[in-house]
Design a protein around this motif. Structure first.
Motif, PDB file in Angstrom:
ATOM      1  N   LEU A   4      23.987  31.145  -0.903  1.00  7.82           N
ATOM      2  CA  LEU A   4      25.247  31.834  -0.837  1.00  7.82           C
ATOM      3  C   LEU A   4      26.183  31.572  -2.092  1.00  7.82           C
ATOM      4  CD1 LEU A   4      27.561  33.358   0.696  1.00  7.82           C
ATOM      5  CD2 LEU A   4      28.287  31.515   1.688  1.00  7.82           C
ATOM      6  N   TYR A  40      28.569  32.419   6.180  1.00 15.32           N
ATOM      7  CA  TYR A  40      27.866  31.056   6.287  1.00 15.32           C
ATOM      8  C   TYR A  40      27.414  31.119   7.903  1.00 15.32           C
ATOM      9  CZ  TYR A  40      26.189  26.460   6.568  1.00 15.32           C
ATOM     10  OH  TYR A  40      25.323  25.138   6.873  1.00 15.32           O
ATOM     11  N   GLY A  44      24.142  31.729   7.807  1.00 15.88           N
ATOM     12  CA  GLY A  44      23.582  30.449   7.203  1.00 15.88           C
ATOM     13  C   GLY A  44      23.411  30.727   5.756  1.00 15.88           C
ATOM     14  N   ALA A  45      22.786  29.591   5.059  1.00 19.46           N
ATOM     15  CA  ALA A  45      22.253  29.497   3.800  1.00 19.46           C
ATOM     16  C   ALA A  45      21.515  28.254   3.727  1.00 19.46           C
ATOM     17  CB  ALA A  45      23.380  29.531   2.858  1.00 19.46           C
ATOM     18  N   ILE A  48      24.599  26.305  -0.998  1.00 17.87           N
ATOM     19  CA  ILE A  48      25.591  26.968  -1.357  1.00 17.87           C
ATOM     20  C   ILE A  48      26.222  26.816  -2.931  1.00 17.87           C
ATOM     21  CG2 ILE A  48      28.163  27.276  -1.087  1.00 17.87           C
ATOM     22  CD1 ILE A  48      27.240  26.727   2.007  1.00 17.87           C
ATOM     23  N   ILE A  66      32.428  23.222   5.758  1.00 20.27           N
ATOM     24  CA  ILE A  66      30.972  23.405   5.902  1.00 20.27           C
ATOM     25  C   ILE A  66      30.037  22.147   6.147  1.00 20.27           C
ATOM     26  CG2 ILE A  66      28.887  23.870   4.628  1.00 20.27           C
ATOM     27  CD1 ILE A  66      30.177  26.271   3.614  1.00 20.27           C
ATOM     28  N   THR A  72      23.754  21.389   4.543  1.00 16.25           N
ATOM     29  CA  THR A  72      23.433  22.281   3.546  1.00 16.25           C
ATOM     30  C   THR A  72      23.764  21.674   2.258  1.00 16.25           C
ATOM     31  OG1 THR A  72      23.799  24.109   5.248  1.00 16.25           O
ATOM     32  CG2 THR A  72      23.451  24.577   2.886  1.00 16.25           C
TER      33      THR A  72
END
Length: 221
Positions: A4, A40, A44-45, A48, A66, A72
């Motif tokens: 992302l 997100y 999701g990712a 980032i 986050i 992440t």
């Protein structure tokens, strides 16, 4: 999705996006912090890439939010190069802080490095084919392919043994089990289905090869 990108400079975001997609990553772009959090939360990712100066809530707030929910990897990318902002980004939870303007090759190397360290054990990659063993997902050119459980198990077995000829009997035992009531003709049908999904020309396969009288072999192209 894989990556992302949170960046309000659309030209810069599109440039990075093009390079990443050329490397078979699935990428989405958010121009604001609010949109980034929405994307997100929904999709999701696995990484980032986050600018600090954004319309609405800034990158620090996005990073903090986050980080409250997941580990992440987050790469902050910013034109703010002073020590205070760098420390703020890192203490908020970013994994790295990259100054703008950045060299695209260095950025890509950092991203590849994160994926190798964090996800290498969970994935198998062969050119434009990527298998995630945790999510049991298969991607070709970044697009997810629809796979049944047996198709996934069969492709994973072949890829983990690429370059080796596996007998039909061995494949059948590994995928269907020695006590399965299925017949080996089932294997032939599943090979056909796999070829239709991953081969550019299923009638003339280059990846899943038939070794007559023995079985099948997966070859990288």
């Amino acid at each position: 999705m894989d990556i992302l990108i949170v960046e309000d400079n659309r030209e810069l975001a599109d440039l990075l996006c093009d390079f990443l997609r050329a490397d078979n990553y699935t990428v989405s772009v958010a121009e604001t912090g609010e949109k980034a959090l929405s994307l997100y939360e929904r999709y999701g990712a696995r990484l980032i890439v986050l600018d600090i100066m954004l319309p609405g809530i800034d990158g620090f707030a996005v990073c903090k939010k986050i980080r409250e929910e997941s580990n992440t990897p987050i790469l902050i990318v910013s034109a703010k190069t002073d020590k205070e902002n760098k420390l703020n980004g890192l203490t908020t939870g970013a994994d790295d802080y990259i100054e703008k303007p950045y060299d695209i090759d260095i950025m890509l190397a950092k991203i590849d490095g994160i994926f190798r360290r964090r996800y290498a054990l969970d994935e198998i990659i062969d050119e434009d084919i990527r298998i995630n063993k945790v999510s049991r997902a298969v991607f070709k050119n970044g697009a997810q392919l629809e796979m049944t459980a047996k198709e996934f198990d069969l492709l994973l077995l072949l890829l983990e043994n690429r370059g080796r000829t596996l007998s039909k009997e061995y494949i059948f035992r590994q995928v269907w089990g020695s006590d399965s009531f299925s017949e080996q003709q089932t294997l032939t049908v599943h090979i056909k289905w796999l070829r239709q999904k991953i081969e550019d020309d299923p009638k003339h396969p280059r990846r899943i090869l038939t070794v007559w009288g023995v079985g099948y072999r997966y070859e990288s192209i």
